[in-house]
Design a protein around this motif. Structure first.
Motif: not given
Length: 650
Positions: A553-554, A517-518, A241-244, A546-547
């Motif tokens: 571009x996701x 890991x994420x 969550x924090x990374x996003x 997160x990535x």
């Protein structure tokens, strides 16, 4: 969670401020005012010359109503903001179009001024509409975070408490089929846990006393007790969550072609027009009055009508065409960047592979009746809900229906009695004595990334089955396509190095990074961007979020999790990677047409400026050529509406 929500709100606000140039929140009022201006202009056009005063007044009101928001509220304000941020004068075409409209009005060409504003403002609103809703939503991601836990009281009683109240050392009960509330370690019980939310792996993990469990993962068929090892804010899922949030706040998108070119062109025009007005009377026989008039004609001639429209029809056409072929874009900026990618990273499970295990190999002792043993295997697996059981049942058909009383033991597998003998299907490590023949096959298959189960009769191994989540039909061709273009390909997976390398080798991927890991995925994308440049990420799971946000571009697989789809920029429907190849081809074509339009637009402007300087053009000629060139670039952009015929990926 409240803290995370506050951080999200704060960071989202900062993000909007930093990207104000690209994401305008117009609201409805400016659009309504634009249509008021459009209607007034149409009314003025139908009036005859006896109402010239009213006609010109209506055109002036149309200029103000249709152009106020784009020219003043955005153009002037953004010019000031960008000039402050860049510490140098950085205008945009909003300013130039406003001055051109004023200039046209000053020389009595009110219709030309209104037309310039209507075209420019209309193109501006239309392009923003085409961009759609590009803001990333993480509501579904937050909803997946557990909010309550079953706390074990000192007297053994169970109390439901808020997850945020838990402390390290607290003991919890997790029911079968329930969600693990927080990171911890199992104290008692054995189970299988679906950890796809954390590592993306579709195959549940067997867990027993002493094993780690992660919050937001799903417990299988057995109840267990656990001890909390991390506070809620430090769990792996909270880190996702924090990374996003963090990546969303820090993300900057590369400017479009027009955005890069615009300030330089506008600055040049703003300097050149006054210079012409001042110098012309000194170097020619122009009077001051004629010089000012010619300068205003030049300003109108130099206004980038066609340039303003050069991207709109192209991006709308590209977005529409891709939508028809199963690719949803959340903004033309992302399509533009897709054409420029230098590296692309792929998740494994459900992205490059089909997302579920399939039987790829089997081997049974020659002395065994294969038909009989297959019937026994099917009878045993029918009583299991493990994903491997589904794969085995899809592979084998029973000849004779057998009813066996089956016992499912975590760590040992499936066991059952038939005709006085015990049969067991389990993982290799659960068998103590195995012949060299089966051990070697196990080693060979495992080195290819396959999961192996042994089949035993009275604890004597008589055969083995190899299963694997195999690459999709489109994966190899997709990887080959990008490699042939010199784009670096990377596989990022939470699987073991052995499994990752096996898939990577089969597909010909340039680089494989496993045991990820994420939070590692996000950092890897950062490194790829620094090393290669514009980077895309393709994924389908919560752990990819997160990535996907960190990448330029996701790209989400349409059958993936809602979270992955929400935070991505492009969505490939039906999990078909060939659609990604098609999207890249369309983006390349889109970029090519945009450059065609830009070059054509500037040639038209150059032509008008030259003929205006030598006195061969007046306002009427400028209007005809201006609007004609605008029509040309719009029609050129509409070529992308033709849906491409289905062709080979290569």
């Amino acid at each position: 969670m409240d803290k995370i929500k506050k951080e999200q709100s704060h960071e989202g606000h900062s993000h909007e401020e930093q990207n104000h140039d690209h994401q305008h929140n117009h609201g409805k009022a400016p659009v309504y005012l634009y249509f008021v201006g459009l209607v007034l202009s149409l009314i003025a056009l139908v009036l005859n010359e006896n109402y010239e005063g009213l006609q010109n007044s209506l055109f002036l009101i149309a200029i103000v109503t249709a152009g106020y928001h784009v020219i003043v509220a955005e153009g002037l304000k953004e010019t000031i903001e960008r000039t402050k941020n860049n510490q140098k004068f950085t205008p945009n075409s909003h300013i130039l179009m406003g001055l051109a409209a004023i200039g046209a009005s000053l020389i009595g060409e009110f219709w030309e001024g209104a037309l310039l504003i209507l075209i420019f403002s209309g193109a501006h609103f239309l392009e923003d509409y085409a961009e759609g809703k590009s803001k990333r939503e993480i509501t579904k991601l937050m909803e997946m975070n557990p909010t309550t836990a079953r706390f074990i009281m000192p007297d053994g009683a169970i109390k439901v408490v808020d997850v945020e109240e838990l402390k390290v050392g607290d003991q919890l009960q997790v029911l079968n089929g329930g969600q693990v509330p927080i990171d911890g370690i199992i104290l008692s019980g054995t189970t299988t846990i679906d950890e796809s939310a954390i590592n993306g792996e579709s195959m549940p993990k067997e867990k027993t006393k002493g094993d780690l469990v992660f919050g937001s993962t799903i417990n299988g068929t057995s109840t267990f007790s656990m001890e909390v090892t991390k506070e809620n804010k430090d769990t792996v899922f909270s880190k996702i969550l924090q990374l996003v949030n963090q990546n969303q706040g820090n993300q900057t998108k590369a400017a479009s072609i027009i955005q890069k070119f615009e300030p330089k062109y506008v600055t040049f025009v703003l300097l050149a027009i006054p210079l012409v007005m001042l110098v012309a009377p000194l170097l020619s026989d122009w009077t001051w009055s004629e010089s000012i008039y010619r300068g205003l004609v030049l300003l109108v001639a130099a206004s980038p009508c066609a340039l303003a429209a050069s991207t709109v029809s192209v991006t709308l056409s590209a977005t529409s065409t891709l939508a028809k072929t199963g690719v949803l874009s959340k903004g033309s900026t992302y399509l533009s960047q897709l054409a420029d990618i230098k590296a692309i990273a792929f998740d494994k499970t459900g992205t490059l592979t089909r997302g579920k295990p399939e039987v790829t190999d089997d081997y049974f002792n020659d002395s065994i009746d294969r038909t009989k043993i297959v019937d026994i295997i099917v009878a045993l697996e029918k009583k299991s809900n493990h994903p491997l059981a589904n794969a085995i049942l899809e592979k084998y058909d029973e000849k004779n229906k057998i009813d066996i009383n089956v016992i499912n033991q975590i760590g040992k597998g499936l066991t059952g009695e038939y005709q006085g003998k015990n049969y067991r299907i389990g993982k290799p490590t659960s068998f103590k004595v195995v012949s060299d023949e089966y051990s070697q096959l196990n080693t060979d298959w495992a080195s290819m990334g396959k999961t192996v189960v042994y089949v035993a009769e009275d604890e004597q191994v008589i055969g083995l089955i190899g299963l694997m989540d195999i690459p999709s039909l489109e994966a190899k061709a997709t990887i080959d396509y990008f490699k042939n273009l010199g784009i670096h390909t990377t596989l990022i997976t939470g699987d073991s190095q052995m499994t990752g390398q096996a898939v990577g080798k089969a597909l010909g991927i340039d680089e494989v990074i496993a045991n990820v890991m994420p939070e590692d995925k996000s950092a890897i994308i950062d490194k790829q961007k620094a090393k290669y440049g514009i980077t895309a990420m393709v994924g389908d799971g919560v752990n990819d979020a997160p990535a996907l946000v960190k990448a330029d571009i996701g790209i989400a697989m349409g059958d993936g999790t809602d979270v992955a789809v929400d935070v991505s920029d492009l969505v490939l429907m039906k999990n078909d990677l060939s659609k990604l190849v098609n999207a890249h081809k369309v983006s390349l074509k889109m970029k090519q047409i945009i450059w065609q339009n830009i070059i054509f637009s500037m040639l038209v402007v150059t032509f008008l400026v030259v003929v205006s300087l030598i006195g061969l053009a007046d306002i009427t000629i400028s209007v005809i050529i201006h609007e004609g060139s605008t029509l040309v670039v719009i029609l050129n952009g509409l070529r992308l509406l033709r849906t491409p015929k289905k062709r080979s990926l290569l």
